[in-house]
Design a protein around this motif. Structure first.
Motif, PDB file in Angstrom:
ATOM      1  N   GLU A  17       0.815  -1.218   0.000  1.00  0.00           N
ATOM      2  CA  GLU A  17       0.000   0.000   0.000  1.00  0.00           C
ATOM      3  C   GLU A  17       0.849   1.270   0.000  1.00  0.00           C
ATOM      4  O   GLU A  17       0.422   2.297   0.513  1.00  0.00           O
ATOM      5  CB  GLU A  17      -0.956   0.004   1.213  1.00  0.00           C
ATOM      6  CG  GLU A  17      -1.974  -1.118   1.242  1.00  0.00           C
ATOM      7  CD  GLU A  17      -3.129  -0.967   0.242  1.00  0.00           C
ATOM      8  OE1 GLU A  17      -3.045  -0.084  -0.632  1.00  0.00           O
ATOM      9  OE2 GLU A  17      -4.089  -1.746   0.350  1.00  0.00           O
ATOM     10  N   ASP A 107      -7.000   1.704   2.026  1.00  0.00           N
ATOM     11  CA  ASP A 107      -7.163   2.417   0.756  1.00  0.00           C
ATOM     12  C   ASP A 107      -8.162   3.573   0.775  1.00  0.00           C
ATOM     13  O   ASP A 107      -8.534   4.087  -0.276  1.00  0.00           O
ATOM     14  CB  ASP A 107      -7.564   1.422  -0.340  1.00  0.00           C
ATOM     15  CG  ASP A 107      -8.807   0.636   0.050  1.00  0.00           C
ATOM     16  OD1 ASP A 107      -9.429   0.976   1.067  1.00  0.00           O
ATOM     17  OD2 ASP A 107      -9.140  -0.322  -0.666  1.00  0.00           O
ATOM     18  N   SER A 215      -6.846  -3.146  -6.310  1.00  0.00           N
ATOM     19  CA  SER A 215      -7.431  -4.027  -5.296  1.00  0.00           C
ATOM     20  C   SER A 215      -6.505  -5.204  -5.043  1.00  0.00           C
ATOM     21  O   SER A 215      -5.911  -5.755  -5.968  1.00  0.00           O
ATOM     22  CB  SER A 215      -8.791  -4.533  -5.773  1.00  0.00           C
ATOM     23  OG  SER A 215      -9.236  -5.555  -4.919  1.00  0.00           O
ATOM     24  N   LYS A 216      -6.353  -5.561  -3.779  1.00  0.00           N
ATOM     25  CA  LYS A 216      -5.519  -6.711  -3.419  1.00  0.00           C
ATOM     26  C   LYS A 216      -6.373  -7.963  -3.311  1.00  0.00           C
ATOM     27  O   LYS A 216      -5.967  -8.966  -2.753  1.00  0.00           O
ATOM     28  CB  LYS A 216      -4.776  -6.434  -2.109  1.00  0.00           C
ATOM     29  CG  LYS A 216      -3.441  -5.728  -2.274  1.00  0.00           C
ATOM     30  CD  LYS A 216      -3.590  -4.269  -2.615  1.00  0.00           C
ATOM     31  CE  LYS A 216      -2.272  -3.632  -3.039  1.00  0.00           C
ATOM     32  NZ  LYS A 216      -2.485  -2.274  -3.528  1.00  0.00           N
TER      33      LYS A 216
HETATM   34  N1  UDP Z   1      -4.775  -6.749   2.448  1.00  0.00           N
HETATM   35  C1  UDP Z   1      -3.882  -7.407   3.292  1.00  0.00           C
HETATM   36  N2  UDP Z   1      -3.362  -8.612   2.864  1.00  0.00           N
HETATM   37  C2  UDP Z   1      -3.687  -9.180   1.668  1.00  0.00           C
HETATM   38  C3  UDP Z   1      -4.618  -8.500   0.830  1.00  0.00           C
HETATM   39  C4  UDP Z   1      -5.153  -7.292   1.262  1.00  0.00           C
HETATM   40  O1  UDP Z   1      -3.559  -6.937   4.375  1.00  0.00           O
HETATM   41  O2  UDP Z   1      -3.161 -10.257   1.359  1.00  0.00           O
HETATM   42  C5  UDP Z   1      -5.339  -5.453   2.895  1.00  0.00           C
HETATM   43  C6  UDP Z   1      -5.204  -4.302   1.906  1.00  0.00           C
HETATM   44  O3  UDP Z   1      -3.960  -3.648   2.028  1.00  0.00           O
HETATM   45  C7  UDP Z   1      -6.380  -3.402   2.285  1.00  0.00           C
HETATM   46  C8  UDP Z   1      -7.422  -4.402   2.771  1.00  0.00           C
HETATM   47  O4  UDP Z   1      -6.724  -5.612   3.059  1.00  0.00           O
HETATM   48  O5  UDP Z   1      -6.063  -2.532   3.330  1.00  0.00           O
HETATM   49  C9  UDP Z   1      -8.519  -4.660   1.766  1.00  0.00           C
HETATM   50  O6  UDP Z   1      -7.975  -4.957   0.512  1.00  0.00           O
HETATM   51  P1  UDP Z   1      -8.472  -4.260  -0.835  1.00  0.00           P
HETATM   52  O7  UDP Z   1      -8.826  -2.837  -0.552  1.00  0.00           O
HETATM   53  O8  UDP Z   1      -7.464  -4.475  -1.888  1.00  0.00           O
HETATM   54  O9  UDP Z   1      -9.791  -5.107  -1.153  1.00  0.00           O
HETATM   55  P2  UDP Z   1     -11.137  -4.575  -1.881  1.00  0.00           P
HETATM   56  O10 UDP Z   1     -11.539  -3.314  -1.180  1.00  0.00           O
HETATM   57  O11 UDP Z   1     -10.776  -4.354  -3.299  1.00  0.00           O
HETATM   58  O12 UDP Z   1     -12.121  -5.686  -1.679  1.00  0.00           O
END
Ligand code: UDP
Ligand code: MG
Length: 319
Positions: A17, A107, A215-216
């Motif tokens: 991040e 994020d 997105s992660k």
């Molecule tokens: N995250 C993490 N480990 C992982 C994948 C995600 O700590 O292996 C964290 C990421 O940094 C973020 C949160 O989990 O703070 C949610 O991820 P993301 O925003 O990418 O997911 P989305 O909102 O797209 O579902």
């Protein structure tokens, strides 16, 4: 105005991040300063960034933030263990240091202003406050559709889950202590937290777009997460297989009687096609049943091994 002195820890799991951390820390600093000045929380409150084995400069940035300001703490996991485990690592660390914890993504998709409402609800006596997205307008049509289906399916399977609540929530110290008694390895926090009980409430917020970066949670991870949620909380799929198995058994009894009667009447023919159909149908059904049974056995296997969910590499925190 009542003055409060509860220590708040905002737990933020971070995986690669580096692009958002400066902005996130800036906004969190503003929010925490206001809350501290308004005497809503103690000045010992912290923002705890959990580095989930990032491959970029995430940990270096966390260290810099910590050096520059006591408000920021950091926890570095020894390797990437996934969002849910990183979150748990942060929450279990906060459990011993804070009166209240709030979990939040890095994020800036979760509206930081809701933190005020979370804290107010806590002071009104809630142990858990859930952040719920009031709309999913900013999500892609695909994400909105699949998420909707997921929540419907969960409810159909009898799982107690709050619609459109991700992992943005407040948890009190005693609720965290309760959470630490859940020893399962397959972590689906939003399901487990609901199991804790205590007084809880919901706060609605608009979810925005990711501030920067990607997105992660790619589709593969999302599907695995959903599947984990279902198999960790519901035994209905396996019951469904048993019911289907019983119905098939009843049909086959009828078929056998029919076949015997036909045979006695001398009507038998070389029924190759019907034979093939039933063999294929039953084999398919059996394999499907085995697959689902296997899924549960896999879960038992990982639970029995009881491996640590995370290993902490470093912990920096100024008291
Ligand atoms: N995250 C993490 N480990 C992982 C994948 C995600 O700590 O292996 C964290 C990421 O940094 C973020 C949160 O989990 O703070 C949610 O991820 P993301 O925003 O990418 O997911 P989305 O909102 O797209 O579902
Ligand atoms: Mg996000």
């Amino acid at each position: 105005m009542t003055e409060y002195n509860d220590i708040l820890y905002i737990v933020v799991p971070c995986y690669n991040e580096e692009e958002v951390l400066h902005e996130t820390s800036k906004r969190l600093k503003e929010k925490m300063t206001t809350l501290i000045n308004d005497r809503k929380i103690s000045d010992k409150s912290r923002v705890l960034f959990v580095d989930d084995g990032s491959k970029d400069r995430t940990w270096e940035i966390i260290e810099e933030l910590h050096e520059g300001d006591d408000l920021f703490s950091g926890l570095k996991l020894s390797r990437n263990k996934g969002h849910q485990n990183a979150l748990l690592a942060g929450l279990m660390t906060a459990k011993d240091l804070a009166d209240i914890s709030i979990s939040m993504d890095a994020d800036l998709q979760d509206d930081i202003n809701v933190v005020d409402k979370f804290v107010d609800k806590y002071h009104e006596g809630c142990d858990i406050v859930y952040g719920v997205r009031s709309s999913r307008k900013k999500d892609t049509v695909f994400k909105r559709g699949t998420a909707g289906m997921f929540y419907k399916l969960m409810r159909l399977l009898g799982v107690d889950i709050i619609d459109n609540h991700a992992d943005y929530r407040l948890i009190s110290k005693r609720a965290l202590e309760a959470l630490s008694q859940f020893k399962e390895v397959n972590l689906f926090l939003r399901g487990i937290v609901k199991q804790i009980g205590f007084k809880s409430d919901i706060v609605y917020y608009e979810r925005s777009e990711r501030f920067a970066g990607e997105s992660k949670y790619p589709l593969k991870k999302m599907l695995a997460f959903a599947f984990d949620g279902i198999t960790s909380f519901s035994v209905k799929p396996i019951r469904l297989v048993t019911v289907v198995g019983f119905l098939v058994f009843l049909v086959s009894v009828a078929m056998i009687i029919y076949a015997i009667v036909q045979n006695c009447l001398g009507n038998t023919e070389a029924g190759w096609s019907s034979l093939m159909c039933s063999i294929w149908f039953l084999s398919g059904l059996q394999i499907m049943a085995l697959g689902i049974v296997g899924e549960y056995i896999g879960k038992i296997y990982t639970e029995v091994k009881a491996r640590p969910k995370y290993i902490i590499d470093k912990f920096i925190n100024k008291q």
